[in-house]
Design a protein around this motif. Structure first.
Motif, short mmCIF file in Angstrom:
data_model
loop_
_atom_site.label_atom_id
_atom_site.label_comp_id
_atom_site.label_asym_id
_atom_site.label_seq_id
_atom_site.Cartn_x
_atom_site.Cartn_y
_atom_site.Cartn_z
N LYS A 338 0.82 -1.21 0.00
CA LYS A 338 0.00 0.00 0.00
C LYS A 338 0.85 1.26 0.00
O LYS A 338 0.56 2.21 -0.73
CB LYS A 338 -0.92 0.00 1.23
CG LYS A 338 -2.05 -1.00 1.15
CD LYS A 338 -3.11 -0.73 2.22
CE LYS A 338 -2.55 -0.86 3.62
NZ LYS A 338 -3.60 -0.71 4.65
N HIS A 339 1.86 1.30 0.85
CA HIS A 339 2.58 2.55 1.10
C HIS A 339 3.92 2.65 0.40
O HIS A 339 4.50 3.74 0.35
CB HIS A 339 2.79 2.72 2.61
CG HIS A 339 1.54 2.66 3.40
ND1 HIS A 339 0.54 3.61 3.29
CD2 HIS A 339 1.07 1.74 4.30
CE1 HIS A 339 -0.47 3.30 4.11
NE2 HIS A 339 -0.16 2.16 4.73
N ALA A 340 4.43 1.53 -0.13
CA ALA A 340 5.72 1.58 -0.83
C ALA A 340 5.67 0.68 -2.05
O ALA A 340 6.44 -0.29 -2.17
CB ALA A 340 6.86 1.18 0.10
N ARG A 362 11.60 -5.60 5.86
CA ARG A 362 12.19 -4.29 5.61
C ARG A 362 11.95 -3.90 4.15
O ARG A 362 12.04 -4.75 3.25
CB ARG A 362 13.69 -4.33 5.89
CG ARG A 362 14.42 -3.00 5.72
CD ARG A 362 15.93 -3.19 5.84
NE ARG A 362 16.30 -3.72 7.15
CZ ARG A 362 16.61 -2.96 8.18
NH1 ARG A 362 16.61 -1.64 8.05
NH2 ARG A 362 16.95 -3.51 9.33
N ASN A 363 11.67 -2.63 3.93
CA ASN A 363 11.55 -2.12 2.56
C ASN A 363 12.11 -0.70 2.52
O ASN A 363 11.97 0.05 3.50
CB ASN A 363 10.09 -2.13 2.10
CG ASN A 363 9.20 -1.20 2.89
OD1 ASN A 363 8.63 -1.62 3.88
ND2 ASN A 363 9.07 0.05 2.44
N PRO A 364 12.75 -0.32 1.39
CA PRO A 364 13.26 1.05 1.27
C PRO A 364 12.14 2.04 0.99
O PRO A 364 10.98 1.66 0.80
CB PRO A 364 14.23 0.96 0.10
CG PRO A 364 13.69 -0.17 -0.73
CD PRO A 364 13.09 -1.14 0.23
N ALA A 365 12.51 3.30 1.00
CA ALA A 365 11.52 4.34 0.70
C ALA A 365 11.13 4.27 -0.77
O ALA A 365 11.96 4.00 -1.65
CB ALA A 365 12.08 5.71 1.03
N PRO A 366 9.86 4.49 -1.10
CA PRO A 366 9.43 4.43 -2.50
C PRO A 366 9.99 5.61 -3.29
O PRO A 366 10.30 6.67 -2.75
CB PRO A 366 7.91 4.47 -2.41
CG PRO A 366 7.63 5.18 -1.13
CD PRO A 366 8.74 4.80 -0.20
N HIS A 396 8.59 -1.48 15.32
CA HIS A 396 8.55 -0.99 13.94
C HIS A 396 8.92 0.48 13.94
O HIS A 396 8.81 1.17 14.96
CB HIS A 396 7.16 -1.19 13.33
CG HIS A 396 6.05 -0.59 14.14
ND1 HIS A 396 5.72 0.75 14.09
CD2 HIS A 396 5.21 -1.15 15.06
CE1 HIS A 396 4.72 1.00 14.92
NE2 HIS A 396 4.38 -0.14 15.52
N GLY A 397 9.34 0.93 12.78
CA GLY A 397 9.72 2.33 12.66
C GLY A 397 10.45 2.59 11.35
O GLY A 397 10.60 1.70 10.49
N VAL A 398 10.90 3.83 11.21
CA VAL A 398 11.62 4.27 10.01
C VAL A 398 13.11 4.30 10.32
O VAL A 398 13.56 5.04 11.20
CB VAL A 398 11.13 5.66 9.56
CG1 VAL A 398 11.89 6.11 8.32
CG2 VAL A 398 9.63 5.65 9.29
N PRO A 399 13.93 3.48 9.64
CA PRO A 399 15.37 3.49 9.89
C PRO A 399 16.01 4.77 9.35
O PRO A 399 15.38 5.54 8.59
CB PRO A 399 15.86 2.24 9.15
CG PRO A 399 14.83 1.98 8.10
CD PRO A 399 13.53 2.47 8.66
N PRO A 400 17.28 5.05 9.71
CA PRO A 400 17.94 6.29 9.23
C PRO A 400 18.01 6.39 7.72
O PRO A 400 17.95 7.49 7.16
CB PRO A 400 19.33 6.20 9.87
CG PRO A 400 19.15 5.32 11.06
CD PRO A 400 18.09 4.33 10.68
N GLU A 401 18.17 5.26 7.02
CA GLU A 401 18.27 5.32 5.56
C GLU A 401 16.92 5.44 4.89
O GLU A 401 16.84 5.51 3.65
CB GLU A 401 19.00 4.08 5.05
CG GLU A 401 18.29 2.76 5.31
CD GLU A 401 18.63 2.16 6.67
OE1 GLU A 401 18.31 0.97 6.87
OE2 GLU A 401 19.20 2.89 7.52
N GLY A 402 15.84 5.49 5.65
CA GLY A 402 14.52 5.64 5.06
C GLY A 402 13.82 4.31 4.90
O GLY A 402 14.35 3.24 5.18
#
Length: 414
Positions: A338-340, A362-366, A396-402
């Motif tokens: 849905k989000h990425a 884990r998934n990177p930023a879209p 869960h959360g947003v890692p430094p690399e996005g």
């Protein structure tokens, strides 16, 4: 699920099998329900007490008439006093203390009133606490020597007469206190039974509420995955009507398959609601062994998923732990879709008996604009609760690399 839980209704208290005015005195709730009116049972008991007082009084009147120490004129007065005392027995429920006190001097003055005095003492012991019984009973016992001193018994010695009178007074009071204690015990047992029924009803209601919450979580975890596929591919067809025919056919196939699976899952949840058995639908609950199938479905829907499974034998994972891990992975893939969209999602599973099972998604930023897909955020909350109920934890959360990172640990007993 509604935010307002139904208020448990108190259970109705059972009435006595034979309602009595004594129950009104021992049980305030009974008095409020029935008032202070005498029941049929009360009238029968009162009439039996009156007859008992009359019979004992007649025996006492014969004894007074045959007693050489009593004059004929006093014997007639004794019978009149005894008749009035027997008539006063009908007041024993309204004024038990007053009647018992009045019977002390009356019983000293009249042998015919002996039956009424016995009934008054018995009523006092049944209807009033021990402090009243101790004082009035003690005075009655102390008055026995005076009674036999004024009118000695023609057949028994003075000492034996006193002992018999004191023993009779004690026996009557003891019997009355026993009856009162037994009725209080019955009330206590009834209250315990009512409390036990109330607690059982509350436990049943709580179990029902927990089952509804579990079904709601299961419905969210199951249907959200399927409906997200429908939303994504339907949105792609809407925004790309000029897509190649092969891509349109593939998207339509995914929509058809997801719709079919969503209906099957919905039937399963409805079967649980109707039958209360998770296996009533006939479809087995997914465990960690079904993770490969979940990843294959996501890849068929156009996602880029990398599965790195370090568990040698997924079937050896306990069913409850494996089912929880499957639902967490399913929700994580749904959120990533849905989000990425278009990003590569990495799923890592590792663990062993005694160490626990670790699941990481884990998934990177879209890249570029992401279509807005509605979401309430309840999925992650439900996953956190699910992991906690299984004895594990989830973060869960947003890692430094996005991007986004979700990791869960679940206990795996050796």
């Amino acid at each position: 699920m509604s935010g307002t839980e139904p208020t448990p209704q108190p259970l109705a208290r059972r009435p006595w099998a034979l309602p009595s005015a004594v129950a009104s005195e021992l049980d305030p709730d009974h008095a409020r329900r029935r008032g202070t009116r005498r029941t049929v049972r009360d009238w029968l008991v009162d009439f039996a007490c009156f007859l008992t007082a009359v019979l004992i009084g007649m025996i006492g009147a014969d004894a007074v008439g045959d007693n050489p120490h009593v004059s004929a004129g006093y014997a007639e007065l004794d019978q009149v006093i005894g008749a009035l005392a027997c008539a006063a027995v009908w007041l024993r429920r309204r004024w038990p203390v007053g009647l018992a006190i009045a019977m002390v001097p009356v019983s000293v003055a009249s042998d015919t009133a002996g039956g009424a005095a016995v009934i008054a003492l018995f009523t006092l012991a049944v209807h009033r606490p021990f402090r009243y019984v101790a004082w009035i009973g003690g005075i009655s016992a102390a008055a026995v020597p005076l009674t036999y001193w004024l009118r000695p018994d023609s057949e028994m010695p003075y000492g034996i007469s006193i002992a018999f009178g004191v023993l009779l007074t004690t026996a009557v009071l003891g019997w009355g206190m026993f009856v009162r204690s037994r009725r209080q015990l019955l009330l206590s047992l009834r209250d315990r039974a009512v409390r036990a029924e109330n607690e059982a009803a509350l436990r049943a209601e709580q179990a029902q509420r927990l089952a509804r919450e579990a079904i709601a979580r299961e419905m969210h975890d199951v249907l959200a995955h399927r409906l997200t596929l429908l939303s994504v591919h339907a949105g792609a067809l809407e925004f790309r009507p000029d897509a190649p025919r092969a891509e349109i056919v593939r998207a339509a196939g995914v929509i058809r398959e997801s719709s079919h699976e969503a209906l099957q899952d919905l039937r399963q949840v409805i079967g649980v609601l109707r039958g209360g058995d998770a296996d009533a639908s006939g479809r087995p609950q997914p465990t960690l062994t079904a993770l490969d199938t979940l990843v294959a479905e996501s890849r068929a829907a156009g996602m880029k998923v990398v599965l790195d499974n370090h568990v040698a034998d997924p079937a050896a994972v306990p069913a409850a732990v494996g089912r929880t891990a499957y639902r967490i992975a399913q929700e994580a893939l749904t959120n990533a879709r849905k989000h990425a969209p278009g990003t590569e999602v990495t799923v890592v599973v590792s663990g062993a008996p005694g160490e626990g099972l670790t699941l990481s998604v884990r998934n990177p930023a879209p890249v570029g604009d992401v279509p807005k897909v509605p979401g309430s955020g309840q999925g992650l909350i439900g996953l956190t609760e699910r992991a906690s109920l299984a004895g594990g934890r989830l973060g869960h959360g947003v890692p430094p690399e996005g991007g986004f990172h979700l990791e869960a640990w679940l206990p795996w007993a050796p």
